[in-house]
Design an enzyme around this catalytic site. Structure first.
Site, PDB file in Angstrom:
ATOM      1  N   TRP A  14     -49.136  24.755 -30.302  1.00 16.41           N
ATOM      2  CA  TRP A  14     -48.876  26.590 -31.042  1.00 16.41           C
ATOM      3  C   TRP A  14     -48.025  26.731 -30.294  1.00 16.41           C
ATOM      4  CZ3 TRP A  14     -51.160  30.005 -32.844  1.00 16.41           C
ATOM      5  CH2 TRP A  14     -51.416  31.391 -32.414  1.00 16.41           C
ATOM      6  N   ARG A  34     -39.211  20.491 -22.937  1.00 16.26           N
ATOM      7  CA  ARG A  34     -38.732  19.195 -21.474  1.00 16.26           C
ATOM      8  C   ARG A  34     -38.792  18.022 -21.730  1.00 16.26           C
ATOM      9  NH1 ARG A  34     -44.524  17.379 -18.832  1.00 16.26           N
ATOM     10  NH2 ARG A  34     -45.987  17.665 -20.599  1.00 16.26           N
ATOM     11  N   LYS A 165     -63.895  31.487 -22.876  1.00 19.97           N
ATOM     12  CA  LYS A 165     -64.280  30.910 -24.305  1.00 19.97           C
ATOM     13  C   LYS A 165     -64.316  29.075 -24.318  1.00 19.97           C
ATOM     14  CE  LYS A 165     -60.687  29.387 -26.961  1.00 19.97           C
ATOM     15  NZ  LYS A 165     -60.507  28.187 -27.282  1.00 19.97           N
ATOM     16  N   ASP A 218     -62.974  34.592 -30.884  1.00 21.21           N
ATOM     17  CA  ASP A 218     -62.014  33.310 -29.757  1.00 21.21           C
ATOM     18  C   ASP A 218     -62.782  32.210 -30.348  1.00 21.21           C
ATOM     19  OD1 ASP A 218     -60.447  31.600 -30.191  1.00 21.21           O
ATOM     20  OD2 ASP A 218     -59.308  32.568 -28.258  1.00 21.21           O
ATOM     21  N   SER A 228     -60.946  22.514 -33.101  1.00 27.20           N
ATOM     22  CA  SER A 228     -60.463  22.813 -31.225  1.00 27.20           C
ATOM     23  C   SER A 228     -60.691  21.657 -30.428  1.00 27.20           C
ATOM     24  CB  SER A 228     -61.656  23.563 -31.311  1.00 27.20           C
ATOM     25  OG  SER A 228     -61.892  24.319 -29.614  1.00 27.20           O
ATOM     26  N   ASN A 230     -61.293  21.797 -27.163  1.00 19.57           N
ATOM     27  CA  ASN A 230     -62.219  21.654 -26.378  1.00 19.57           C
ATOM     28  C   ASN A 230     -63.657  21.247 -27.617  1.00 19.57           C
ATOM     29  OD1 ASN A 230     -60.754  22.611 -24.122  1.00 19.57           O
ATOM     30  ND2 ASN A 230     -60.247  24.293 -25.443  1.00 19.57           N
ATOM     31  N   GLU A 255     -57.933  22.692 -23.122  1.00 15.27           N
ATOM     32  CA  GLU A 255     -57.942  23.316 -21.347  1.00 15.27           C
ATOM     33  C   GLU A 255     -58.957  23.974 -20.358  1.00 15.27           C
ATOM     34  OE1 GLU A 255     -54.845  24.731 -20.204  1.00 15.27           O
ATOM     35  OE2 GLU A 255     -53.263  25.009 -21.503  1.00 15.27           O
TER      36      GLU A 255
HETATM   37  N1  LIG Z   1     -52.917  25.043 -30.101  1.00 10.29           N
HETATM   38  C1  LIG Z   1     -53.813  25.884 -30.505  1.00 10.29           C
HETATM   39  O1  LIG Z   1     -54.776  25.897 -31.714  1.00 10.29           O
HETATM   40  C2  LIG Z   1     -53.649  26.809 -29.690  1.00 10.29           C
HETATM   41  C3  LIG Z   1     -53.269  27.012 -28.200  1.00 10.29           C
HETATM   42  N2  LIG Z   1     -53.362  27.737 -27.706  1.00 10.29           N
HETATM   43  C4  LIG Z   1     -53.018  27.274 -26.100  1.00 10.29           C
HETATM   44  O2  LIG Z   1     -51.610  27.407 -26.029  1.00 10.29           O
HETATM   45  C5  LIG Z   1     -51.226  26.300 -24.995  1.00 10.29           C
HETATM   46  C6  LIG Z   1     -50.791  25.102 -25.658  1.00 10.29           C
HETATM   47  O3  LIG Z   1     -51.497  24.431 -26.259  1.00 10.29           O
HETATM   48  P1  LIG Z   1     -51.342  23.630 -27.487  1.00 10.29           P
HETATM   49  O4  LIG Z   1     -49.939  24.171 -27.890  1.00 10.29           O
HETATM   50  O5  LIG Z   1     -51.762  23.295 -28.610  1.00 10.29           O
HETATM   51  O6  LIG Z   1     -51.097  22.661 -26.204  1.00 10.29           O
HETATM   52  P2  LIG Z   1     -49.451  20.513 -26.931  1.00 10.29           P
HETATM   53  O7  LIG Z   1     -50.438  19.599 -25.866  1.00 10.29           O
HETATM   54  O8  LIG Z   1     -49.845  20.304 -27.547  1.00 10.29           O
HETATM   55  O9  LIG Z   1     -48.463  21.318 -26.734  1.00 10.29           O
HETATM   56  C7  LIG Z   1     -48.017  21.152 -24.838  1.00 10.29           C
HETATM   57  C8  LIG Z   1     -46.521  21.746 -24.689  1.00 10.29           C
HETATM   58  O10 LIG Z   1     -46.658  22.185 -22.870  1.00 10.29           O
HETATM   59  C9  LIG Z   1     -45.978  21.450 -23.108  1.00 10.29           C
HETATM   60  N3  LIG Z   1     -46.127  20.885 -21.215  1.00 10.29           N
HETATM   61  C10 LIG Z   1     -47.395  20.511 -20.841  1.00 10.29           C
HETATM   62  N4  LIG Z   1     -47.020  20.894 -19.497  1.00 10.29           N
HETATM   63  C11 LIG Z   1     -45.930  20.588 -18.568  1.00 10.29           C
HETATM   64  C12 LIG Z   1     -44.665  20.931 -18.180  1.00 10.29           C
HETATM   65  N5  LIG Z   1     -45.243  20.672 -16.815  1.00 10.29           N
HETATM   66  N6  LIG Z   1     -43.841  21.457 -18.754  1.00 10.29           N
HETATM   67  C13 LIG Z   1     -42.527  21.533 -19.143  1.00 10.29           C
HETATM   68  N7  LIG Z   1     -43.263  22.008 -20.098  1.00 10.29           N
HETATM   69  C14 LIG Z   1     -45.141  21.095 -20.728  1.00 10.29           C
HETATM   70  C15 LIG Z   1     -45.875  19.700 -23.194  1.00 10.29           C
HETATM   71  O11 LIG Z   1     -44.597  18.964 -23.296  1.00 10.29           O
HETATM   72  C16 LIG Z   1     -46.200  20.729 -24.591  1.00 10.29           C
HETATM   73  O12 LIG Z   1     -44.817  21.071 -25.552  1.00 10.29           O
HETATM   74  C17 LIG Z   1     -52.282  25.892 -24.362  1.00 10.29           C
HETATM   75  O13 LIG Z   1     -52.529  26.210 -23.466  1.00 10.29           O
HETATM   76  C18 LIG Z   1     -53.425  26.460 -25.080  1.00 10.29           C
HETATM   77  O14 LIG Z   1     -54.892  26.263 -25.159  1.00 10.29           O
HETATM   78  C19 LIG Z   1     -53.540  29.064 -28.075  1.00 10.29           C
HETATM   79  C20 LIG Z   1     -54.074  29.363 -29.360  1.00 10.29           C
HETATM   80  C21 LIG Z   1     -54.009  28.075 -29.982  1.00 10.29           C
HETATM   81  O1  LIG Z   2     -57.047  28.684 -28.292  1.00 11.88           O
HETATM   82  C1  LIG Z   2     -57.590  27.999 -29.726  1.00 11.88           C
HETATM   83  C2  LIG Z   2     -57.941  28.689 -30.765  1.00 11.88           C
HETATM   84  O2  LIG Z   2     -57.597  30.187 -30.398  1.00 11.88           O
HETATM   85  C3  LIG Z   2     -57.186  26.920 -30.202  1.00 11.88           C
HETATM   86  O3  LIG Z   2     -58.422  25.812 -29.540  1.00 11.88           O
HETATM   87  P1  LIG Z   2     -58.708  24.291 -28.791  1.00 11.88           P
HETATM   88  O4  LIG Z   2     -57.680  24.564 -27.871  1.00 11.88           O
HETATM   89  O5  LIG Z   2     -59.648  24.158 -27.975  1.00 11.88           O
HETATM   90  O6  LIG Z   2     -57.956  23.395 -30.189  1.00 11.88           O
END
Ligand SMILES: NC(=O)C1=CN([C@@H]2O[C@H](COP(=O)(O)OP(=O)(O)OC[C@H]3O[C@@H](n4cnc5c(N)ncnc54)[C@H](O)[C@@H]3O)[C@@H](O)[C@H]2O)C=CC1
Ligand SMILES: O=C(CO)COP(=O)(O)O
EC number: 1.1.1.94
Length: 307
Positions: A14, A34, A165, A218, A228, A230, A255
């Site tokens: 993201w 990190r 969600k 969402d 997704s 989840n 999450e």
């Molecule tokens: N991927 C998606 O489609 C979407 C994700 N999100 C939300 O965004 C957030 C991140 O999701 P993603 O990027 O998909 O996950 P991901 O697993 O691809 O990336 C997570 C990031 O957080 C960092 N991270 C994790 N623990 C850490 C720590 N203790 N200290 C520093 N950095 C840390 C990781 O190194 C990585 O860069 C989640 O809360 C997710 O629900 C929201 C909308 C869309």
């Molecule tokens: O929040 C999201 C899309 O809006 C991403 O969903 P997931 O974290 O379940 O992949």
């Protein structure tokens, strides 16, 4: 629009997609991970916007690290994390706001599966803040011909829509994995929304926010897409896999698994009725099979719809 310097914290799926959107709009973006070579202090230098797309488990720690770096008093924080902190039940925006009480905090959340956004498929999102001008600034930074950004004055509601969600997306994955059909899915998602509103209202969010993009929107995206993570957790568990196995092979963060635990804790403490969340929790804990969870939901006492 004038060029803005943006620090994006979290170089996962993201964070990277949001970095690409801002960069395509001509902004100066620095992405921090990190695991990267650049220090947090260097990435934050002169940042007008600090956007966090860190997984929930890292938010407090990173916020503390940011606190020790020099920042302009004008800096706006944006949070895109969808989760709840286990010990405190705080949302990510509450953690950022407590760490930076004098800075505006904006929540960015919506039906935004990052893989689709990376392909420039059309999508919409919401930016919400108590400080309208801050939300409008972030709206301008990310708005694009294929990314429509709305403002909203209920940051907590927008944030909780995206967070709650995720539990329903796990339940929907189970529903599809068990091949329960379209009627079952419609009932699950609709009753899931009712449950989200009930918890959200308890936590202080506005009802109408849950019927917008960050809630219903969402919910529809993640309850219906194999993209997704989840949803994948539920789908694969319905296929007989253990949670440990699923998580070991999942690309990125689901999450909803932790959120579900936090919600059950809250439900027990505060006596809030969360039947779907409870069955997802019991499934994730290994206390019931997907089939048993379904039976528990279907065989509850009958009751009026609006209750
Ligand atoms: N991927 C998606 O489609 C979407 C994700 N999100 C939300 O965004 C957030 C991140 O999701 P993603 O990027 O998909 O996950 P991901 O697993 O691809 O990336 C997570 C990031 O957080 C960092 N991270 C994790 N623990 C850490 C720590 N203790 N200290 C520093 N950095 C840390 C990781 O190194 C990585 O860069 C989640 O809360 C997710 O629900 C929201 C909308 C869309
Ligand atoms: O929040 C999201 C899309 O809006 C991403 O969903 P997931 O974290 O379940 O992949």
């Amino acid at each position: 629009m004038q060029e803005t310097t943006i620090a994006i914290l979290g170089a996962g799926a993201w964070g990277t997609a949001l970095a690409n959107l801002a960069e395509a709009n001509g902004h100066k973006v620095r992405l921090w991970s990190r695991h990267g070579t650049e220090t947090l202090e260097a990435v934050l230098q002169n940042a007008q916007i600090v956007l966090s797309a860190i997984s929930m488990k890292g938010v407090r720690d990173v916020a503390l690290q940011v606190k020790s770096c020099p920042l302009s008093p004008e800096t706006i924080f944006v949070t895109a994390t969808k989760g709840l902190e286990p010990q405190t039940t705080a949302t990510p925006s509450q953690i950022w706001q407590a760490a930076f009480p004098d800075h505006p905090v904006v929540v960015l959340s919506g039906p935004n599966l990052s893989a689709e956004i990376q392909q420039s498929l059309p999508a919409a999102t919401v930016v919400a803040s108590n400080i309208t001008t801050a939300a409008e600034k972030v709206q301008l930074i990310f708005s694009a011909p294929r990314f429509r950004v709305y403002t909203n004055p209920d940051p907590l509601g927008v944030e909780l829509g995206g967070t709650l969600k995720n539990v329903m997306a796990i339940a929907s994955g189970v529903c599809d994995g068990l091949k329960l059909g379209t009627n079952a899915k419609a009932a699950l998602v609709t009753r899931g929304l009712t449950e989200m509103v009930r918890i959200g209202n308890f936590l202080g969010a506005k009802t109408e926010t849950f019927y917008g993009l960050s809630g219903l929107g969402d919910l529809l995206a993640t309850c219906n897409s194999p993209l997704s993570r989840n949803y994948q957790v539920g789908y694969q568990m319905a296929g007989g896999q253990t949670l440990t196995n699923v998580l070991a092979n999942l690309p990125g963060t689901a999450e909803g698994v932790n959120t579900c635990q936090v919600l059950m804790q809250l439900a027990k403490q505060q006596n809030i009725y969360m039947p779907i969340t409870e069955q997802v929790y019991r499934l994730l804990q290994g206390e019931v099979t997907p089939q048993q969870a379904l039976d528990e939901l279907m065989l509850r006492d009958i009751k009026p719809e609006y209750h």
